[in-house]
Design an enzyme around this catalytic site. Structure first.
Site, short mmCIF file in Angstrom:
data_model
loop_
_atom_site.label_atom_id
_atom_site.label_comp_id
_atom_site.label_asym_id
_atom_site.label_seq_id
_atom_site.Cartn_x
_atom_site.Cartn_y
_atom_site.Cartn_z
N HIS A 218 11.56 11.21 0.06
CA HIS A 218 12.99 11.57 0.13
C HIS A 218 13.78 10.50 -0.62
O HIS A 218 13.52 10.25 -1.80
CB HIS A 218 13.36 11.71 1.62
CG HIS A 218 14.71 12.26 1.92
ND1 HIS A 218 15.53 12.85 1.00
CD2 HIS A 218 15.43 12.29 3.10
CE1 HIS A 218 16.67 13.24 1.57
NE2 HIS A 218 16.63 12.90 2.85
N HIS A 257 10.70 19.17 -6.55
CA HIS A 257 11.70 19.40 -5.51
C HIS A 257 11.30 20.60 -4.69
O HIS A 257 10.74 21.56 -5.23
CB HIS A 257 13.09 19.62 -6.12
CG HIS A 257 14.18 19.39 -5.15
ND1 HIS A 257 14.66 20.37 -4.32
CD2 HIS A 257 14.85 18.25 -4.83
CE1 HIS A 257 15.59 19.86 -3.55
NE2 HIS A 257 15.73 18.58 -3.83
N ASP A 308 16.51 11.39 -8.04
CA ASP A 308 16.07 9.99 -7.96
C ASP A 308 15.52 9.44 -9.27
O ASP A 308 15.35 8.23 -9.38
CB ASP A 308 14.99 9.86 -6.87
CG ASP A 308 15.58 10.11 -5.50
OD1 ASP A 308 16.59 9.47 -5.19
OD2 ASP A 308 15.04 10.94 -4.76
C1 LIG Z 1 9.92 16.42 -3.50
C2 LIG Z 1 8.54 16.79 -3.00
C3 LIG Z 1 8.26 16.01 -1.71
C4 LIG Z 1 8.53 18.29 -2.69
O1 LIG Z 1 7.35 18.52 -2.02
P1 LIG Z 1 6.74 19.94 -1.64
O2 LIG Z 1 7.73 21.02 -1.81
O3 LIG Z 1 6.13 19.76 -0.31
O4 LIG Z 1 5.66 20.14 -2.76
P2 LIG Z 1 4.19 19.53 -2.74
O5 LIG Z 1 4.22 18.05 -2.48
O6 LIG Z 1 3.35 20.36 -1.83
O7 LIG Z 1 3.79 19.78 -4.24
C5 LIG Z 1 3.36 21.04 -4.78
C6 LIG Z 1 2.43 20.78 -5.94
O8 LIG Z 1 3.13 20.08 -6.97
C7 LIG Z 1 2.56 18.80 -7.18
N1 LIG Z 1 3.66 17.82 -7.28
C8 LIG Z 1 4.84 17.89 -6.63
N2 LIG Z 1 5.58 16.83 -6.95
C9 LIG Z 1 4.84 16.09 -7.79
C10 LIG Z 1 5.07 14.89 -8.44
N3 LIG Z 1 6.24 14.22 -8.25
N4 LIG Z 1 4.13 14.38 -9.25
C11 LIG Z 1 2.97 15.04 -9.44
N5 LIG Z 1 2.69 16.21 -8.84
C12 LIG Z 1 3.61 16.72 -8.01
C13 LIG Z 1 1.73 18.50 -5.93
O9 LIG Z 1 0.71 17.58 -6.18
C14 LIG Z 1 1.25 19.87 -5.58
O10 LIG Z 1 0.20 20.19 -6.45
P3 LIG Z 1 -1.10 20.96 -5.89
O11 LIG Z 1 -0.58 22.28 -5.39
O12 LIG Z 1 -1.97 21.04 -7.08
O13 LIG Z 1 -1.64 20.10 -4.79
C15 LIG Z 1 7.46 16.50 -4.06
O14 LIG Z 1 7.79 17.15 -5.27
C16 LIG Z 1 7.28 15.02 -4.28
O15 LIG Z 1 6.54 14.38 -3.55
N6 LIG Z 1 7.98 14.43 -5.29
C17 LIG Z 1 7.91 13.02 -5.51
C18 LIG Z 1 8.85 12.30 -4.53
C19 LIG Z 1 10.29 12.48 -4.89
O16 LIG Z 1 10.68 12.34 -6.03
N7 LIG Z 1 11.11 12.75 -3.86
C20 LIG Z 1 12.53 12.91 -4.03
C21 LIG Z 1 12.94 14.32 -3.81
S1 LIG Z 1 14.64 14.56 -4.19
#
Ligand SMILES: CC(C)(COP(=O)(O)OP(=O)(O)OC[C@H]1O[C@@H](n2cnc3c(N)ncnc32)[C@H](O)[C@@H]1OP(=O)(O)O)[C@@H](O)C(=O)NCCC(=O)NCCS
Length: 378
Positions: A218, A257, A308
């Protein structure tokens, strides 16, 4: 029906903020974020979020005066903060300080609409003061008293650095505050709403929201982005670093996201800020490195930067310490948390989801002398 991570689950109606994930639109009270970023100031946006419409001149003047009047933090809370280890994480200090503020507010236990609005004003004004104090206390620098004549953005930078910012820095920071102010049922806002749904108090909800915001999935992502850029440091190494991170299935912070399926509209502004501030301060390399990362992640993973990603390099060239990025997110997001806490109280129902139980059934109690070690379960 099981929705892990509550994905796409709608748990309440809200009139505060809309995120249109497919269109890449963010809307506060009906007004598009691009229009607010270009034309509004942060104080107007707070008023908009809390009251539902933009203030008149008289309303805005009164609102600003109210915020200014509540900038000081009780001395007891500052004294308490002085006892914390200098190495403590700023978000942990903020969370604890917010919780302690409740002891010195006669409104703390009063959940009436009037008392909650007063707490929204106090907490929004004081979060900025607390974050500036966190930075100065850990560096053994004297605290800087808030100035009544400065905007919320300028006064924060003044309390942080000891000098009032120039017009460009003030404006840039003000826009950053507008962009971070609210985002529908994001994790920390949902935390705050969930906490007050039990009729617990405003301070407890904001302390909980701070804890939620601090996580790297987050609000903690902005600090993680800058740590990554600093770790790479050499522009010629960016491609290899990212290729390796992807090959080893690491997440690249600042991308992806839950709701946006296209460009995060906040990233559009922060990208521009990162570029212009980098050029202005003679540090264009962080923006250039970010560009290479953005292109690679887009090409290889189809993911877009979120709020971010470019805020990290923008704050860095403004001279803000990396571990203050998330507390600065809180300096803005306290306005959105407050709007949602007020809305939750106005139409409350306990938030209490269910879990699908997958553990064993029909197990019986075994006397202690007849038990054998079982493999640990989570
Ligand atoms: C924001 C976030 C938590 C959303 O999570 P979510 O909706 O639960 O999506 P998931 O984490 O399940 O990701 C779905 C897929 O995309 C990939 N993915 C998502 N964000 C990624 C990232 N930043 N880098 C690489 N791969 C990513 C995951 O590995 C997953 O791949 P898979 O299906 O092959 O395992 C996620 O994109 C993330 O962890 N981003 C990095 C942290 C971040 O920047 N947070 C700030 C948000 S405003």
């Amino acid at each position: 029906m099981l929705n892990k991570g509550l994905e796409d689950v709608v748990v309440a109606t809200s009139a505060i903020c809309d995120v249109k994930g497919d269109e890449g639109r963010l809307i506060y009270r009906g007004i598009d974020i691009h229009e607010l970023a270009e034309r509004a100031n942060f104080e107007e946006v707070i008023y908009l979020l809390w009251h539902g419409s933009l203030p008149t001149t008289a309303q805005l003047d009164a609102f600003k005066a109210d915020l200014v009047a509540h900038r000081a933090v009780p001395a007891q809370v500052i004294d308490l903060m002085k006892t914390f280890p200098k190495s403590a994480q700023p978000m942990d200090v903020l969370r604890t300080a917010v919780s302690a503020l409740a002891f010195y507010d006669a409104d703390a236990g009063d959940n009436s609409a009037e008392a909650n609005m007063r707490k929204a004003i106090k907490l929004t004004a004081q979060t900025a003061t607390l974050v500036a104090a966190i930075e100065r206390l850990r560096k053994d620098q004297p605290l800087v008293e808030p100035r009544k004549d400065l905007s919320h953005a300028a006064n924060f930078l003044y309390m942080l650095t000891g000098s009032a910012p120039d017009e460009v820095s003030e404006k840039t920071f003000d826009i950053a505050l507008i962009l971070h102010a609210d985002h529908e049922f994001n994790a920390s806002t949902f935390t705050a709403r969930q906490i007050v749904s039990t009729l617990a108090d405003f301070y407890g909800a904001v302390a909980g929201a701070c804890a939620s915001l601090s996580g790297p999935l987050h609000g903690g992502a902005n600090t993680a982005v800058m740590e990554m850029l600093l770790k790479i440091s050499d522009e010629t190494q960016v491609q290899a670093f990212i290729d390796d991170a992807l090959a080893t299935k690491q997440k690249i912070m600042g991308f992806g996201h839950r709701v946006y399926k296209t460009e995060d509209p906040r990233a559009t502004h922060l990208r521009r800020m990162s570029e212009s501030l980098g050029a202005r301060t003679g540090q264009p390399q962080w923006y250039r490195m970010s560009q290479v990362i953005e292109k690679t992640i887009k090409d290889k993973k189809g993911l877009n930067p979120n709020v971010d990603f470019y805020s990290a390099s923008a704050y860095y060239v403004m001279g803000i310490p990396t571990d203050l990025y998330t507390p600065i997110f809180a300096v803005s997001r306290i306005s959105g948390w407050s709007a949602h806490i007020l809305e939750q109280f106005a139409n409350n129902r306990l938030i209490r989801p269910r879990a699908e139980y997958i553990g064993p059934l029909d197990v019986h109690y075994t006397p202690i002398d007849q038990r054998s070690p079982a493999p640990a379960t989570v």
